[in-house]
Design a protein around this motif. Structure first.
Motif, PDB file in Angstrom:
ATOM      1  N   VAL A  43       0.838  -1.202   0.000  1.00 48.19           N
ATOM      2  CA  VAL A  43       0.000   0.000   0.000  1.00 48.19           C
ATOM      3  C   VAL A  43       0.873   1.251   0.000  1.00 48.19           C
ATOM      4  O   VAL A  43       1.779   1.389   0.825  1.00 48.19           O
ATOM      5  N   THR A  44       0.605   2.139  -0.942  1.00 52.23           N
ATOM      6  CA  THR A  44       1.303   3.421  -1.007  1.00 52.23           C
ATOM      7  C   THR A  44       0.267   4.530  -1.043  1.00 52.23           C
ATOM      8  O   THR A  44      -0.559   4.572  -1.950  1.00 52.23           O
ATOM      9  N   PHE A  45       0.277   5.366  -0.029  1.00 52.29           N
ATOM     10  CA  PHE A  45      -0.629   6.518  -0.052  1.00 52.29           C
ATOM     11  C   PHE A  45      -0.186   7.541   0.983  1.00 52.29           C
ATOM     12  O   PHE A  45       0.735   7.262   1.776  1.00 52.29           O
ATOM     13  N   SER A  46      -0.801   8.712   0.979  1.00 48.36           N
ATOM     14  CA  SER A  46      -0.367   9.743   1.906  1.00 48.36           C
ATOM     15  C   SER A  46      -1.558  10.529   2.428  1.00 48.36           C
ATOM     16  O   SER A  46      -2.578  10.645   1.767  1.00 48.36           O
ATOM     17  N   VAL A  47      -1.392  11.028   3.641  1.00 46.97           N
ATOM     18  CA  VAL A  47      -2.463  11.753   4.322  1.00 46.97           C
ATOM     19  C   VAL A  47      -2.063  13.216   4.449  1.00 46.97           C
ATOM     20  O   VAL A  47      -1.099  13.536   5.138  1.00 46.97           O
ATOM     21  N   PRO A  48      -2.788  14.127   3.781  1.00 53.02           N
ATOM     22  CA  PRO A  48      -2.435  15.550   3.889  1.00 53.02           C
ATOM     23  C   PRO A  48      -2.787  16.100   5.270  1.00 53.02           C
ATOM     24  O   PRO A  48      -3.697  15.615   5.929  1.00 53.02           O
ATOM     25  N   ARG A  49      -2.050  17.118   5.664  1.00 50.06           N
ATOM     26  CA  ARG A  49      -2.230  17.734   6.974  1.00 50.06           C
ATOM     27  C   ARG A  49      -3.620  18.356   7.102  1.00 50.06           C
ATOM     28  O   ARG A  49      -4.147  18.934   6.155  1.00 50.06           O
ATOM     29  N   GLY A  50      -4.213  18.218   8.286  1.00 47.52           N
ATOM     30  CA  GLY A  50      -5.475  18.887   8.581  1.00 47.52           C
ATOM     31  C   GLY A  50      -6.665  18.362   7.817  1.00 47.52           C
ATOM     32  O   GLY A  50      -7.635  19.094   7.591  1.00 47.52           O
ATOM     33  N   THR A  51      -6.606  17.107   7.399  1.00 47.06           N
ATOM     34  CA  THR A  51      -7.744  16.545   6.677  1.00 47.06           C
ATOM     35  C   THR A  51      -8.274  15.334   7.430  1.00 47.06           C
ATOM     36  O   THR A  51      -7.661  14.843   8.365  1.00 47.06           O
ATOM     37  N   VAL A  52      -9.462  14.896   6.974  1.00 43.65           N
ATOM     38  CA  VAL A  52      -9.984  13.631   7.477  1.00 43.65           C
ATOM     39  C   VAL A  52      -9.916  12.635   6.332  1.00 43.65           C
ATOM     40  O   VAL A  52     -10.452  12.892   5.249  1.00 43.65           O
ATOM     41  N   VAL A  53      -9.223  11.524   6.569  1.00 42.30           N
ATOM     42  CA  VAL A  53      -9.141  10.479   5.557  1.00 42.30           C
ATOM     43  C   VAL A  53      -9.934   9.270   6.044  1.00 42.30           C
ATOM     44  O   VAL A  53      -9.726   8.799   7.162  1.00 42.30           O
ATOM     45  N   ALA A  54     -10.876   8.825   5.215  1.00 39.44           N
ATOM     46  CA  ALA A  54     -11.663   7.649   5.589  1.00 39.44           C
ATOM     47  C   ALA A  54     -11.095   6.426   4.903  1.00 39.44           C
ATOM     48  O   ALA A  54     -10.773   6.466   3.717  1.00 39.44           O
ATOM     49  N   LEU A  55     -10.935   5.333   5.671  1.00 38.07           N
ATOM     50  CA  LEU A  55     -10.544   4.051   5.088  1.00 38.07           C
ATOM     51  C   LEU A  55     -11.801   3.186   5.038  1.00 38.07           C
ATOM     52  O   LEU A  55     -12.409   2.916   6.075  1.00 38.07           O
ATOM     53  N   ILE A  56     -12.214   2.801   3.838  1.00 36.49           N
ATOM     54  CA  ILE A  56     -13.407   1.971   3.724  1.00 36.49           C
ATOM     55  C   ILE A  56     -13.060   0.667   3.010  1.00 36.49           C
ATOM     56  O   ILE A  56     -11.997   0.541   2.386  1.00 36.49           O
ATOM     57  N   GLY A  57     -13.976  -0.282   3.116  1.00 35.73           N
ATOM     58  CA  GLY A  57     -13.760  -1.575   2.485  1.00 35.73           C
ATOM     59  C   GLY A  57     -14.457  -2.650   3.298  1.00 35.73           C
ATOM     60  O   GLY A  57     -14.787  -2.429   4.458  1.00 35.73           O
ATOM     61  N   ASN A  74     -19.474   2.661   7.520  1.00 37.16           N
ATOM     62  CA  ASN A  74     -20.680   3.401   7.193  1.00 37.16           C
ATOM     63  C   ASN A  74     -20.387   4.375   6.046  1.00 37.16           C
ATOM     64  O   ASN A  74     -19.682   5.359   6.204  1.00 37.16           O
ATOM     65  N   MET A  75     -20.916   4.065   4.865  1.00 36.89           N
ATOM     66  CA  MET A  75     -20.624   4.871   3.666  1.00 36.89           C
ATOM     67  C   MET A  75     -21.074   6.310   3.828  1.00 36.89           C
ATOM     68  O   MET A  75     -20.356   7.240   3.470  1.00 36.89           O
ATOM     69  N   GLN A  76     -22.306   6.494   4.376  1.00 37.37           N
ATOM     70  CA  GLN A  76     -22.813   7.868   4.548  1.00 37.37           C
ATOM     71  C   GLN A  76     -21.871   8.649   5.456  1.00 37.37           C
ATOM     72  O   GLN A  76     -21.581   9.809   5.216  1.00 37.37           O
ATOM     73  N   GLN A  77     -21.399   7.941   6.514  1.00 42.71           N
ATOM     74  CA  GLN A  77     -20.503   8.612   7.445  1.00 42.71           C
ATOM     75  C   GLN A  77     -19.216   9.027   6.737  1.00 42.71           C
ATOM     76  O   GLN A  77     -18.759  10.164   6.872  1.00 42.71           O
ATOM     77  N   ALA A  78     -18.665   8.135   5.950  1.00 45.69           N
ATOM     78  CA  ALA A  78     -17.441   8.453   5.218  1.00 45.69           C
ATOM     79  C   ALA A  78     -17.679   9.645   4.302  1.00 45.69           C
ATOM     80  O   ALA A  78     -16.865  10.574   4.236  1.00 45.69           O
ATOM     81  N   ALA A  79     -18.822   9.642   3.617  1.00 55.15           N
ATOM     82  CA  ALA A  79     -19.110  10.719   2.680  1.00 55.15           C
ATOM     83  C   ALA A  79     -19.277  12.050   3.409  1.00 55.15           C
ATOM     84  O   ALA A  79     -18.834  13.091   2.926  1.00 55.15           O
ATOM     85  N   ARG A  80     -19.908  12.010   4.583  1.00 52.29           N
ATOM     86  CA  ARG A  80     -20.186  13.252   5.297  1.00 52.29           C
ATOM     87  C   ARG A  80     -18.940  13.859   5.911  1.00 52.29           C
ATOM     88  O   ARG A  80     -18.756  15.070   5.883  1.00 52.29           O
ATOM     89  N   ILE A  81     -18.070  13.050   6.510  1.00 53.83           N
ATOM     90  CA  ILE A  81     -17.011  13.662   7.327  1.00 53.83           C
ATOM     91  C   ILE A  81     -15.643  13.688   6.686  1.00 53.83           C
ATOM     92  O   ILE A  81     -14.775  14.408   7.137  1.00 53.83           O
ATOM     93  N   SER A  82     -15.401  12.920   5.629  1.00 54.41           N
ATOM     94  CA  SER A  82     -14.014  12.831   5.176  1.00 54.41           C
ATOM     95  C   SER A  82     -13.726  13.732   3.976  1.00 54.41           C
ATOM     96  O   SER A  82     -14.613  14.070   3.201  1.00 54.41           O
ATOM     97  N   ASP A  83     -12.466  14.119   3.854  1.00 51.70           N
ATOM     98  CA  ASP A  83     -12.014  14.874   2.690  1.00 51.70           C
ATOM     99  C   ASP A  83     -11.490  13.925   1.622  1.00 51.70           C
ATOM    100  O   ASP A  83     -11.652  14.166   0.434  1.00 51.70           O
ATOM    101  N   TYR A  84     -10.834  12.863   2.095  1.00 53.27           N
ATOM    102  CA  TYR A  84     -10.304  11.869   1.171  1.00 53.27           C
ATOM    103  C   TYR A  84     -10.791  10.492   1.586  1.00 53.27           C
ATOM    104  O   TYR A  84     -11.013  10.244   2.770  1.00 53.27           O
ATOM    105  N   THR A  85     -10.949   9.619   0.607  1.00 57.78           N
ATOM    106  CA  THR A  85     -11.400   8.264   0.916  1.00 57.78           C
ATOM    107  C   THR A  85     -10.483   7.264   0.241  1.00 57.78           C
ATOM    108  O   THR A  85     -10.093   7.439  -0.915  1.00 57.78           O
ATOM    109  N   ALA A  86     -10.129   6.231   1.028  1.00 55.02           N
ATOM    110  CA  ALA A  86      -9.327   5.143   0.474  1.00 55.02           C
ATOM    111  C   ALA A  86     -10.168   3.878   0.513  1.00 55.02           C
ATOM    112  O   ALA A  86     -10.704   3.525   1.562  1.00 55.02           O
ATOM    113  N   PHE A  87     -10.278   3.214  -0.627  1.00 53.41           N
ATOM    114  CA  PHE A  87     -11.019   1.959  -0.664  1.00 53.41           C
ATOM    115  C   PHE A  87     -10.031   0.806  -0.707  1.00 53.41           C
ATOM    116  O   PHE A  87      -9.186   0.728  -1.589  1.00 53.41           O
ATOM    117  N   LEU A  88     -10.123  -0.073   0.307  1.00 56.01           N
ATOM    118  CA  LEU A  88      -9.238  -1.238   0.361  1.00 56.01           C
ATOM    119  C   LEU A  88     -10.041  -2.498   0.105  1.00 56.01           C
ATOM    120  O   LEU A  88     -11.184  -2.614   0.531  1.00 56.01           O
TER     121      LEU A  88
END
Lengths: 287, 260
Positions: free
Chosen positions: B34-48, B214-228
């Protein structure tokens, strides 16, 4: 299913329950008879004088003072020696030891040690503490021997108590940047403390009732004074009782019965304390 | 291979970053390259779907995987450019700077106050502990409910309150990043919504990586989403893009509920 088979199944279930109930009753009956017999024999001898008098060749003047004091000395020293070592060993085995075959062998052998007959510990105590270390037939020899005897039990119960601490508690502490020592000392041990104390009381109450190993290391049936230091000679309650029972005169048999009542009372008190401690703990943990 | 989008990192660079990260539990590989990065001051959701490696990935960021005896990590995990798995790095120090909130509320069986004060105390905090406890409880939106009974056992609180207490406890250590492993999934809908609102507020001050089912939750609160999926990072990008127009078929299939 046919009516016949259904009836048969119900009858079988009923029979099984009856057998189980009978087994329980048999055990209770035996205990009841024992206590009743002892009370009949010993109650007449039991008064405050009995607790405060030393041993004597005259049955009317004999008491358990020396034995009570000896038991207190021996169990106190046993606790002092076995508790820190056992808790330390259990903490290491549960929280620090790497999961290798050596550790697993160690764990299994602690459990094996808990099953070794007490007389074997007596022989060990005689050879090592009384003879090799030259401690003689002293309170200290007796206490160290009993410490060897209870340590495996204490390690096992402490391990169980530590294992019962939910791993979520450890994770929570680790996630806040706690070191392993901080996790163990500030979360795991306090959470396991009631279980550890309960196990300690039960293990020590076993030590109070031990006779054979102490006879081997030299507790004697006739001591006319209380020990005043760890190197004094001593007797303990069960050895005193044993000493009285082996005498031919019926008066001494009554004394033995009275001694048994004292010993049983002490053990029941200790066990009740352990149960109370456990219940209070589970009540506090239930929301 | 991961389908990646352009991620804006600003001048300071990413807070968290992985390169070719693989995690094994014994023989079993839980995370694959897995290669990815989390920008400062954001919310990243991990879904899957369950078992896809989201939680394992999350636990690499504060080295919680170290606590499992058979786990092994390959590749790089960087926190502000430092390799978290370098031999010179103390995992205890990592966990002080990267906080974590768990799925099940796990307060200590102590008072509310002691729960929040535990972290600062073990970390040698010198200062006004009362003020820190109050500030942490306020930030977790719990002060109004418990401010007058800090001595009560934390176990007396409701599940939702316990979870917010766990968040307050994490904030009291003043971490830079907060990892959350399905923090609302064990709660009732109302308590869950309060935790969600709290995450939304916290992102002003913290970088947050959150695992959610929770997909709705991910959509509501995150800036970036990672699907695993099966340990691989399938797609990673801005939440809007992932949710409205996923590029990978499996992402879309998962989000529309065709598997998971």
């Amino acid at each position: 299913m046919s009516e016949h088979r259904r009836r048969r199944r119900r009858a079988l279930g009923g029979a099984f329950a009856a057998v189980c109930a009978a087994s329980t009753l048999l055990g209770l009956l035996a205990l009841g008879l024992l206590i009743g017999d002892v009370l009949l024999d010993g109650a007449s001898q039991l008064d405050t004088d009995f607790l405060t008098r030393y041993a004597s060749r005259v049955p009317e003047q004999a008491g358990v003072r020396a034995a009570l004091a000896g038991s207190a000395w021996v169990v106190g020293l046993t606790a002092l020696v076995s508790f820190p070592i056992s808790v330390g060993a259990a903490v290491w085995l549960e929280e620090y030891a790497p999961d290798r075959w050596t550790t697993r062998a160690l764990r299994t052998n602690v459990a094996n040690l808990a099953g070794v007959p007490s007389i074997v510990y007596g022989i060990l105590g005689l050879a090592v503490f009384v003879r090799a270390l030259g401690l003689g037939h002293s309170v200290l020899s007796g206490a160290l021997t009993l410490a060897l005897l209870v340590m495996p039990i204490l390690v096992l119960t402490t391990q169980e108590a530590i294992r019962a601490v939910p791993s979520t508690l450890r994770e929570a502490a680790y996630a806040l940047g706690a070191t392993r020592w901080q996790v163990v000392s500030r979360q795991v041990l306090p959470a396991a403390a009631p279980g550890i104390l309960t196990g300690t009381i039960l293990a020590l109450s076993r030590a109070v009732g031990e006779t054979a190993p102490l006879i081997l290391v030299g507790a004697v049936g006739f001591v006319a004074f209380s020990p005043s230091g760890p190197l004094d000679s001593f007797t303990v309650l069960p050895v005193q009782i044993f000493g009285w029972i082996t005498r031919p005169q019926p008066e001494f048999r009554a004394l033995a019965a009275a001694g048994i009542i004292v010993l049983l009372t002490l053990l029941l008190l200790a066990n009740s304390a352990a149960i109370l401690l456990r219940d209070r703990h589970s009540a506090r943990n239930a929301r | 291979m991961t389908t990646a989008y352009d991620i804006a990192h600003g001048e300071e660079g990413p807070v968290l970053e992985t390169r070719g990260l693989s995690v094994f539990y014994g023989e079993k590989q839980a995370v694959r390259d897995v290669t990815f990065s989390v920008p400062r001051g954001t919310v990243v959701a991990l879904i899957g779907p369950s078992g896809c490696g989201k939680s394992t990935l999350l636990r690499c960021f504060n080295r919680m995987n170290d606590l499992l005896p058979d786990s092994r990590v390959e590749g790089e995990v960087r926190f502000r450019g430092t390799d978290l798995y370098a031999p010179s790095v103390d995992p205890v120090e990592v966990r002080r700077r990267v906080g974590m909130v768990f799925q099940e509320p796990n307060p200590f069986p102590r008072s509310i106050y002691d729960n929040v004060a535990f972290g600062p105390r073990i970390n040698g905090f010198r200062g006004d502990l009362d003020a820190l406890v109050e500030a942490s409880l306020r930030r977790a939106g719990l002060w109004a409910e418990v401010g007058d009974r800090l001595g009560d056992s934390a176990l007396k609180l409701s599940g939702g309150q316990q979870q917010r207490l766990c968040i307050a406890r994490t904030l009291a250590v003043e971490p830079e990043v907060v990892l959350m492993d399905e923090p609302a999934s064990a709660l009732d809908p109302i308590a869950s919504q309060r935790v969600e609102e709290l995450v939304y507020e916290l992102k002003r001050e913290y970088t947050i990586v959150i695992v959610t089912h929770n997909m709705q939750q991910a959509a509501r609160i995150s800036d970036y989403t990672a699907f695993l999926y099966l340990g691989e990072l399938i797609e990673y990008g801005p939440t809007d893009a992932i949710f409205t127009n996923p590029r990978e078929g499996s992402t879309e299939a998962y989000m529309t509920g065709r598997f998971g």
